[in-house]
Structures are given as structure tokens and as C-alpha cells.
Design an enzyme around this catalytic site. Structure first.
Site, PDB file in Angstrom:
ATOM      1  N   GLU A 306       0.399  -5.458  16.880  1.00 11.73           N
ATOM      2  CA  GLU A 306       1.145  -5.051  15.687  1.00 11.73           C
ATOM      3  C   GLU A 306       2.026  -3.859  16.027  1.00 11.73           C
ATOM      4  OE1 GLU A 306      -1.068  -3.953  12.233  1.00 11.73           O
ATOM      5  OE2 GLU A 306      -2.395  -5.694  12.303  1.00 11.73           O
ATOM      6  N   GLU A 360       4.083  -7.592   1.334  1.00 10.01           N
ATOM      7  CA  GLU A 360       2.862  -8.096   0.706  1.00 10.01           C
ATOM      8  C   GLU A 360       2.509  -7.214  -0.489  1.00 10.01           C
ATOM      9  OE1 GLU A 360      -0.183  -9.407   3.822  1.00 10.01           O
ATOM     10  OE2 GLU A 360       1.219  -8.222   5.020  1.00 10.01           O
ATOM     11  N   LYS A 363      -1.255  -5.484  -0.979  1.00  7.83           N
ATOM     12  CA  LYS A 363      -1.880  -4.634   0.043  1.00  7.83           C
ATOM     13  C   LYS A 363      -2.348  -3.330  -0.601  1.00  7.83           C
ATOM     14  CE  LYS A 363      -1.854  -4.683   4.171  1.00  7.83           C
ATOM     15  NZ  LYS A 363      -0.936  -4.822   5.273  1.00  7.83           N
ATOM     16  N   GLU A 369       2.281   0.362   2.886  1.00 13.07           N
ATOM     17  CA  GLU A 369       1.434  -0.724   3.395  1.00 13.07           C
ATOM     18  C   GLU A 369       1.969  -2.099   3.039  1.00 13.07           C
ATOM     19  OE1 GLU A 369      -1.471  -0.985   5.333  1.00 13.07           O
ATOM     20  OE2 GLU A 369      -0.775   0.991   5.911  1.00 13.07           O
TER      21      GLU A 369
END
Length: 422
Positions: A306, A360, A363, A369
Site C-alpha cells: 500500500e 470509501e 471507512k 481514511e
């Protein structure tokens, strides 16, 4: 308008006419006289214009094909496109490596026969069960084996950032779970196709600069020693989640922004090796290599599972902007295109999975985030990074559309029946 049913039917009917022109002339007349607005709205783009789903480029686009860049496909959201549409998007981007955080059945089925290599994940909560050989084998037989070889599952990550949890029982379970799942793969004859690893956060290091002095935390030594021996034995990579953004966010007045964004800068020199680093990410990777070497291994490859930069954050999250995210990921892709290596490993191109494909909205944690995505869920790019992609639209199921499809399908059935029996 997106891809239309009319275009497909037109191709088919033209072929029919070439075979039997006089008989099918009436069919063609019917097709063109059918209400076009019903046909053309069967398949439409989410956005008002399909071109809004493209990442237009200033100058030449970066060609992702062949770069080997991977993408993290997170799904902590309630507004994401279906996996089949995501498969189309990634195909249009020529991205052929995807990392999941689970073994989502719908995703694996949607990517069947797509030649996309998958890393699938087992969450931290599964680790205790995976130390049981029977449960590990059952999981593989139910969640992995049925998808092979049509879906190319190449790696299983056991947990994610386990040592960030400070759950010592989980720490103790990690290596046995990795070993048990690997042994089950061997028993099933899958160990040559699927490897086993785990992804770690960068805070497993106690020292990260200078890179040549990189070392692991002392409290993790007993756990990491066995894990590294496992990697060396089965020849699987050591994965790290590396985010220069975190270093900048915590010390924006001390960490040069250009240094973390791969922009032109003075760089920094390792005083021990005299190697120069022009970006933080490569320094972080080499620090992990040094820490692994300090534990007696030089035969384990470090890969970045990541890395990314958020396009939005809370007020106290410095640097979380679309401009910075675009620079980070855009410059990163250019370096991947050039197959760059780190200063300490000049013959090993950096292997990277970018985080993440979509924003997203569920999250937990700070605003950043949920805002690492290259795309909004509707297929619109969050910012320009020099790549082009297309997310196909949704299929509408309004009553008028259903009638249109029913009538057209009946017409096609009659045409096909005539061709068969005439």
C-alpha cells in the site's frame, strides 16, 4: 450515452440482411422504426456525459499496460459500482494486478477469465482459526480452489498490519497461521501457484533513517525472526504499507513537501553509505531491507502493498488535498513506468500496489481514511494523474425499457428461428 443495445442489434440485423435480404427487410424496417429513446437508454453512463469518466491528460497519457503497477480494491463503502463494472474499468486502465482485503466471491467471479492477478486477504479475525490445519484446508477448498485457474489468485495475505494491533495473542498466531495455510496449499497442490505473506505497517521499524541503519522494534524481534525465516524458505515477499504522507502530516514544518511528493528537491544523503535519496518512499523501502539484513537475511524481496495520498482530510491533516494527491500518485506512476529501483537495491525495480481504487465512504477514522481513491464511486476521477479509464454505466430496468427489450428480443428470436428452419 454509453454503450447502446441499438448498436449491437444493428450489427446483427445487417448480417442477417446480407444472408437473406428480401425476407429480412421487414425486420430491419421494424428495428429502425422502433422508439430509439427506449433502445438507447437501456445502457447509460452514470454521469451526464461518458467523457466525464475519462482522466484526460495534459500531453501524452501514461500507458499503464506493462508497468506492473497494482491497485488496492477496498470495499468499505455502500455506494461502489458492481465488481463486473470495476473489471471493465481496470481493463480500460490496463491494470492487471489487484489486491483485495478478503476473498469476495462476487469480485473473484466477476474477474474470471480476465487475466488479472489477485492478492486476496484473510482478515486479522481469521488468524486463530487458520492455525488449525482442517479449518485452513476447508477455507482454501471453499474460497480459493473453486476459482482456480479461471481467476488468477497468486497470493494470500494473512492479516493486515497485525503488529499495529498490540494484541499479543494475534502476534503469536500470525506465523503459525501463515505456515498452516501454506502447508494446506502444498497438500492441495497449489503452492506453486499461490504464495503466502502478510502486510505490515512501517511502524514495525524502530529506526527508519538513515536507511542503512533501519531496524525492527525490539519487542517484535522474536515474531519477525520466524516470519523472515518463513519468507526465505517459501520464497514469498515481505510486504509493507508505506505512506510518506503520514510523516508529512505529523511534521509539516520539518518534512519537505517536495521530498515526499517526488518533486524536484535537494534530497538527503545516507551518511553511512553516501547513497542519495530524492524521495522518502525509497528511503523507507531501503530501511526495511536494512532491518531484514540485520536479522540475517539478504534473500527476501520487499514489496509495497500500500502507498497513496489522500485528496481530502480533517482540518488537522496537513497536505490532504487533490493537488498533492495528484502529484504523489502521478509522479509515482512515472517512476514505475521507468522501472526505477531504490538506491540500495539498484537491480530490483520497486513493486508497488497503489492505495486505492475508490474513495470509501464508510471507512472509520479521520476524513483522510476514506479519501485515498483515484476514483469516486460513480467513475469520475478524483484528480488528474495522466491515465485514462472508463467505468461502464448501470443497466436501467424501468417499465418502458423492459418492454423495449422484450419486443426486440422477440424480433431477434423470430429472425434466428427463420434462419435455422428456412
Amino acid at each position: 450515452m454509453g454503450i447502446s443495445v441499438q448498436s449491437y442489434l444493428l450489427d446483427f440485423l445487417v448480417m442477417v440482411i446480407l444472408e437473406k435480404p428480401f425476407i429480412q427487410f421487414g425486420m430491419l424496417f421494424f428495428f429502425f422504426s422502433f422508439p430509439s429513446h427506449l433502445l438507447s437508454t437501456v445502457y447509460c453512463s452514470d454521469s451526464k456525459e461518458a467523457k466525464s469518466n475519462n482522466l484526460n491528460v495534459k500531453g501524452s497519457p501514461i500507458q499503464i499496460l506493462g508497468l506492473g503497477v497494482g491497485i488496492n480494491y477496498g470495499q468499505i463503502a455502500n455506494n461502489l459500482p458492481s465488481p463486473s463494472r470495476v473489471a471493465y474499468l481496470l481493463k480500460s486502465l490496463n491494470i492487471s494486478r489487484v489486491k483485495l482485503y478478503d476473498a469476495d466471491l462476487n469480485v473473484l467471479l466477476a474477474f474470471s477469465h480476465t487475466n488479472v492477478d489477485f492478492i486476496i486477504g484473510l482478515g486479522n479475525e481469521y488468524l486463530p482459526n487458520m492455525t488449525d490445519p482442517i479449518k485452513a484446508r476447508n477455507w482454501l477448498q471453499q474460497r480459493v480452489q473453486p476459482h482456480l485457474p479461471q481467476t488468477r489468485i497468486t497470493c494470500i495475505t494473512m492479516g493486515n498490519e497485525v503488529f499495529k494491533t498490540y494484541d499479543h495473542q494475534l502476534w503469536s498466531n500470525l506465523l503459525p497461521a501463515m505456515q498452516t495455510v501454506y502447508n494446506a496449499l502444498v497438500d492441495l497442490g497449489l503452492d506453486k501457484k499461490v504464495t503466502v505473506t502478510s502486510a505490515h505497517s512501517l511502524d514495525i521499524l524502530s529506526i527508519s533513517f538513515p536507511p542503512s541503519a533501519g531496524s525492527f522494534r525490539q519487542d517484535l524481534g522474536e515474531y519477525l525472526h520466524g516470519i523472515l525465516n518463513f519468507h526465505a524458505e517459501v520464497k514469498s515477499p515481505f510486504l509493507i504499507n508505506a505512506y510518506p504522507y503520514f510523516a508529512y502530516k505529523d511534521n509539516p514544518n520539518e518534512v519537505p513537501l517536495d521530498y515526499v511528493l517526488f518533486q524536484s528537491n535537494q534530497g538527503t544523503v545516507d551518511p553511512i553509505t553516501n547513497l542519495k535519496y530524492d524521495n522518502m518512499l525509497y528511503a523507507q523501502v531501503d530501511a526495511v531491507y536494512s532491518a531484514i539484513k540485520a536479522m540475517g537475511h539478504t534473500d527476501i524481496e520487499v514489496r509495497i502493498s500500500e502507498t497513496g495520498w489522500p485528496s481530502r482530510g480533517d482540518d488537522d491533516e496537513a497536505g490532504a488535498t487533490p493537488e498533492n494527491a495528484g502529484l504523489y500518485n502521478g509522479n509515482l506512476l512515472k517512476r514505475i513506468e521507468e522501472k526505477q529501483s531504490t538506491p540500495a537495491k539498484p537491480n530490483v525495480p520497486v513493486d508497488i500496489y497503489v492505495f486505492a481504487l475508490f474513495n470509501e465512504n464508510l471507512k472509520p477514522g479521520p476524513a483522510s481514511e476514506g479519501n485515498y481513491g483515484l476514483y469516486y464511486p460513480n467513475g469520475t476521477p478524483v484528480y488528474n494523474i495522466g491515465v485514462q479509464g472508463y467505468l461502464p454505466g448501470m443497466v436501467y430496468t424501468s417499465p418502458s425499457t423492459k418492454i423495449a427489450l422484450s419486443v426486440v428480443s422477440n424480433v431477434l428470436f423470430l429472425v434466428i428461428a427463420y434462419l435455422i428452419f428456412a
